[in-house]
Scaffold this active site. Structure first.
Site, short mmCIF file in Angstrom:
data_model
loop_
_atom_site.label_atom_id
_atom_site.label_comp_id
_atom_site.label_asym_id
_atom_site.label_seq_id
_atom_site.Cartn_x
_atom_site.Cartn_y
_atom_site.Cartn_z
N LYS A 1 -46.85 16.80 -1.99
CA LYS A 1 -46.74 15.62 -1.36
C LYS A 1 -46.30 15.76 -0.19
O LYS A 1 -46.38 14.60 0.70
CB LYS A 1 -46.18 15.13 -2.29
CG LYS A 1 -45.28 13.97 -2.59
CD LYS A 1 -45.54 12.33 -1.99
CE LYS A 1 -45.71 12.14 -2.13
NZ LYS A 1 -44.30 10.79 -2.64
N LYS B 1 -36.84 10.45 4.82
CA LYS B 1 -37.07 11.42 3.70
C LYS B 1 -37.54 12.59 4.15
O LYS B 1 -37.59 14.06 4.24
CB LYS B 1 -35.60 11.44 2.72
CG LYS B 1 -35.22 12.21 1.48
CD LYS B 1 -36.17 12.59 0.73
CE LYS B 1 -36.90 11.45 0.11
NZ LYS B 1 -37.84 12.48 -0.49
#
Length: 291
Positions: free
Chosen positions: A168, A236
């Site tokens: 990811k 993030k």
């Protein structure tokens, strides 16, 4: 059919939980903002008053939370409440090392935990067409697969605990880079007076075509940067990429530049906008007064 506790009913978690309820599962949802559980209830699910209330008696616990500390906090309640043998599926995007640690903690309590971060954005979640990259033990992944295939179109086991989060992170690196270059290309086309919709159409039919161009170019052309996937979250994620790359001794020079562009977009007050709002930062750098 399974009883599924679904914690985190935001932009992504809400449609995923509703799809699972629509598939006949007993879905008990919890969100810190109680009103966000209403669509799930309308779809046939139930609302819980706390994490523990949702988890108690569940066969499966699904998490879709913003960041690593959020998962750690919720997981503490899950491990204290869920029964041995419970399957925990973490759809959140968090640090790979943390995902591996969380899986080990769950195993110590007799539970099974896999990391299953998703890609595809809000559209993918709404259409049950997400790409899901899974890290964890083969048996746990096999048990989770029927549920994952309810919400995802591409469901792939990529390795042990934490591997899903590693993939990811790579996904987020590629997506951010593509969005930044798409923004530059559209600004370039604008400067030369090109017919923008026509230009985007022909680019989409060639090697430059991508899901990013398909989904994000219309937002840049219209100036509608409502999320979608927020800049705050991609900021993030780029931090996860940077930290994981540094830990592995991998050099990501383009990624470092894109991370700075994402950070600049957030610093300019656009953190709550869709990540296609990188276009606004590119426009600012070119001297446009973007408000």
């Amino acid at each position: 059919m399974s009883t599924i506790a679904f914690v985190g009913l935001g932009v992504m978690g809400d449609p995923m939980a509703r799809h699972l309820a629509g598939a006949g599962h007993d879905v008990v949802g919890f969100n810190r903002t109680p009103a966000k559980a209403e669509p799930l209830v309308e779809a046939g699910g139930r609302a819980a008053e706390s994490v523990a209330d949702a988890v108690r008696g569940a066969d499966v616990v699904a998490l879709m939370l913003p960041d690593t500390p959020d998962v750690e906090t919720v997981l503490a309640d899950v491990l204290d409440t869920a029964a041995p043998g419970t399957l925990i599926i973490d759809f959140s995007t968090i640090r790979p090392d943390a995902a591996a640690d969380f899986a080990a903690r769950a195993a110590e309590r007799g539970m099974r935990m896999i990391d299953a971060p998703v890609s595809g954005g809000q559209a993918g979640a709404e259409n049950a067409a997400l790409s899901i990259m899974i890290g964890g033990e083969e048996a746990a992944v096999a048990d989770a697969r029927p549920l994952l295939e309810v919400v995802g179109k591409t469901v792939v086991h990529v390795g042990p605990a934490g591997a899903g989060q590693t993939v990811k992170a790579a996904n987020q690196l590629i997506v951010a880079g593509n969005i930044a270059l798409l923004a530059e290309a559209i600004r370039f086309l604008e400067a030369h007076g090109a017919d923008l919709p026509a230009a985007v159409e022909v680019l989409g039919g060639g090697l430059a075509g991508s899901k990013v161009l398909e989904q994000k170019a219309p937002k840049m052309l219209s100036g509608d940067f409502g999320p979608g996937f927020r800049i705050d979250l991609h900021h993030k994620d780029m931090g996860i990429v940077s930290d994981a790359a540094r830990a592995a001794g991998v050099v990501t020079p383009v990624g470092a530049l894109v991370a700075q562009l994402v950070a600049a977009t957030r610093a300019a007050g656009d953190g709550g906008l869709d990540h296609s709002a990188l276009y606004r930062t590119i426009a600012r750098l070119g001297g446009e007064d973007v408000r």
